[in-house]
Structure formats: C-alpha cells, structure tokens
Design an enzyme around this catalytic site. Structure first.
Site, PDB file in Angstrom:
ATOM      1  N   TYR A  63      -2.319  31.571 -27.135  1.00 47.11           N
ATOM      2  CA  TYR A  63      -1.559  30.332 -26.937  1.00 47.11           C
ATOM      3  C   TYR A  63      -0.181  30.507 -27.572  1.00 47.11           C
ATOM      4  CZ  TYR A  63      -5.899  27.827 -25.730  1.00 47.11           C
ATOM      5  OH  TYR A  63      -7.073  27.391 -25.152  1.00 47.11           O
ATOM      6  N   ARG A 214      -5.543  17.978 -17.181  1.00 47.66           N
ATOM      7  CA  ARG A 214      -4.181  18.410 -17.520  1.00 47.66           C
ATOM      8  C   ARG A 214      -3.141  17.305 -17.308  1.00 47.66           C
ATOM      9  NH1 ARG A 214      -7.172  22.091 -15.237  1.00 47.66           N
ATOM     10  NH2 ARG A 214      -7.543  24.010 -16.373  1.00 47.66           N
TER      11      ARG A 214
END
Length: 333
Positions: A63, A214
């Site tokens: 990430y 999302r």
C-alpha cells in the site's frame, strides 16, 4: 419485528484468533490510492479509532509501496499494544505503481516480513496473510513458511485473502486459518455460496473489505485522474450509470429507515453474523464516526430481505476489478 442487532462488544476471529472490535479500520485509502490524502488527518483518524475501541487495523506492505506501514508506525508510537495489526504481503509493484506479480515463496515471505517489521516498528505481527494466491507456489509451501514464523514468534496468526474453497481446505490442513479477507457487500455476495460454508466448517472468520464497494454505495465521487476507481468496470461507462441508479434506489430505502446509504451497507454486512467483521476504509474522523454509529443500529430480518430484493431487481453491472485482475482471484474460480 425480528431484529438483527450487532453491538460494540468484541468478537473472536476464528476459533483461536484474537478478540476484536466488530468493525475494523482498513488503512489502504490513507496512501493516495483514491487521490491525495492528509497525513495529519489520517493519523488523527487512527487515534480516534483506537480511542473508540477499534482494535483491528488492516494494511499491506504494498500500500503506497511501504507508505502505509510507515504511516501506521507513526500513528502507533506508544500505542502498539492497543492495535491488532493485520498485514498483507506478496504483491509486487513497479516504480510507476503498477502491479507486476505475486510472490509467496518461503524465502520471499521471510524477506517481506523483515521489511514490514522494520517499517511498522514492531517485533511481531498479529495476523499475516498473502494478498493473493501465487499460481507458482503450492499453498502448502506458503502455509508451511508462515507456520514457521508463528512458531518463531514473529507472527501470531495466519490469514488468507481472496482464495476459494479448495485452497482454504488445503491451507487449513497445514495450519489453522484465523480469517479470510474477501470482498463482500450488499452488491458483492458471491462468497455466500461456496466460500462461507467452508469457513464455517474450518472455524474461520470473514474480514470483509469493499463493504461500501469502494465508495459506490456511499456515493463518493471520483477524486480525479489519480483515483484508480475511474478505471474499474462498476464505475465506468453504461455500467457506472446503471449502478448509480441502483445506489439511488438503495438511498431511498435507507432514508426511509433514517440511515445513510453507507450506514445501510455496513449494517447489512454486520447483520450476517459475528463471524463477519467489516473492514472499513475511513480516511477521516467524520467518516469513522458515521461508520461506528452503525454498531447501535438494528436491521430487521424483513429489512435484510427487502434490501436484497432491491439489489436483485436492478442488478449490479460490471466486475469488481479489471479483467486482468479478476484472473488472479482464486476466489472467483
């Protein structure tokens, strides 16, 4: 009315895993994947989560190419024992940010872990998991290497991510699995058919990501060219237009019950039982508070049935990832 209620009481991950708050904080969105972020606000959000009792923090070594782990290290300075750290590994990235493969060879796992421990400023991880199934490495080899790390004290529990029923059984034959991290939401219910029954059989929990799809279910607008959602099938073209109409129908349903669409989506996942823990990607304290308010929300069994009917009637369009990414999902086979 038959109410389905989840409180803020802690729940156990799997038969032998840690006890956690019934909502987890996913930290990926704090590392620019949805556009620019405010690091000060990100750290404040992590602190606010810990103060409210949220314990499970989810990250990945890829990430932000390590940025997310370094951010967590700063946020957890002096607070490490309050957190249960769940870390994904194995995804390979190029300097331009592209994903270029997966590697779960035993030697690679030890290497990934060494860097994660250093970036996070800790000498152990609570849960460690491969981010995807490596087609070139038998799951038994991967699990064997992870089991060694558990024995050595560097890892306390083993999780998996986006794998199917057969892989789950093979993995569990080597070492117990605490939880499977998989996308699950009101509009992504595929795991219910084959995967959830196997998890129940194995005594493993679900840490569900993508609960808000999302930001689709919350109506979150795209944040510009740096927002990778602009390329996802459910956000683009005619499918995107259709799905926004579906979200509007869900918004009407939620408002009739005094909820936002986000709260409805979270409450729906929580209604599926204590073995399902939503992983919510709140980037701000305001988003966190909205999410945590759901722990005092009740959905009736009738509400659950009716909201599923709304989704079934309209139907979501588009895959959850691009075609190339879908091919790497063992859970979709």
């Amino acid at each position: 009315m038959n109410e389905i209620r989840r409180s803020s009481a802690r729940v156990k991950l799997g038969n032998a895993g840690p006890e956690v708050f019934p909502i987890a904080l996913g930290c990926m969105s704090m590392s620019h994947i949805y556009g620019p972020t405010d690091e000060t606000e990100s750290i404040a959000t992590i602190h606010a989560a810990l103060e409210r009792g949220v314990s499970l923090l989810d990250t990945g070594d890829f990430y932000g190419m390590g940025h997310n782990e370094l951010l967590l290290s700063r946020a957890l300075a002096g607070k490490r024992e309050q957190a249960i750290l769940s870390v994904k590994f194995g995804a390979l990235r190029a300097p331009n940010g592209a994903f270029v493969g997966i590697d779960t060879r035993p030697a690679a796992i030890k290497n990934f872990l060494t860097y994660s421990l250093t970036r996070l400023g800790t000498d152990y991880l609570d849960i460690y998991r491969p981010s995807r199934l490596d087609p070139n490495v038998p799951i038994e080899e991967t699990m064997g290497a992870l089991a060694e790390l558990v024995k050595e004290g560097y890892v306390r529990a083993i999780g998996l991510s986006e794998v199917g029923a057969d892989t789950l059984r093979r993995a569990a034959a080597v070492h117990p699995i605490t939880d499977l991290q998989i996308e699950y939401s009101l509009i992504s219910r595929g795991p219910e058919t084959k995967i959830f029954p196997v998890l129940q059989e194995l005594g493993a929990s679900v840490t569900a990501y993508g609960v808000l799809s999302r930001g689709l279910l919350s109506g979150s607008p795209l944040k510009g060219p740096g927002d990778y959602r602009a390329h996802l099938p459910r956000f683009a073209g005619q499918a995107g237009e259709h799905n926004r109409k579906l979200v509007q129908a869900l918004t009407t349903f939620a408002q009739e019950r005094g909820l936002s669409t986000s709260q409805l989506a979270i409450a729906y996942v929580m209604s599926k039982g204590k073995h399902v823990v939503p992983v919510l990607g709140a980037r701000t304290r305001k988003q966190l508070e909205e999410a945590l308010s759901v722990t005092s929300t009740s959905l009736s069994a009738e509400d659950v049935t009716r909201v599923e009917a709304v989704v079934d009637a309209l139907g979501v369009q588009g895959d959850r990832y691009l075609a190339a990414q879908m091919q790497h999902l063992d859970s979709e086979r």
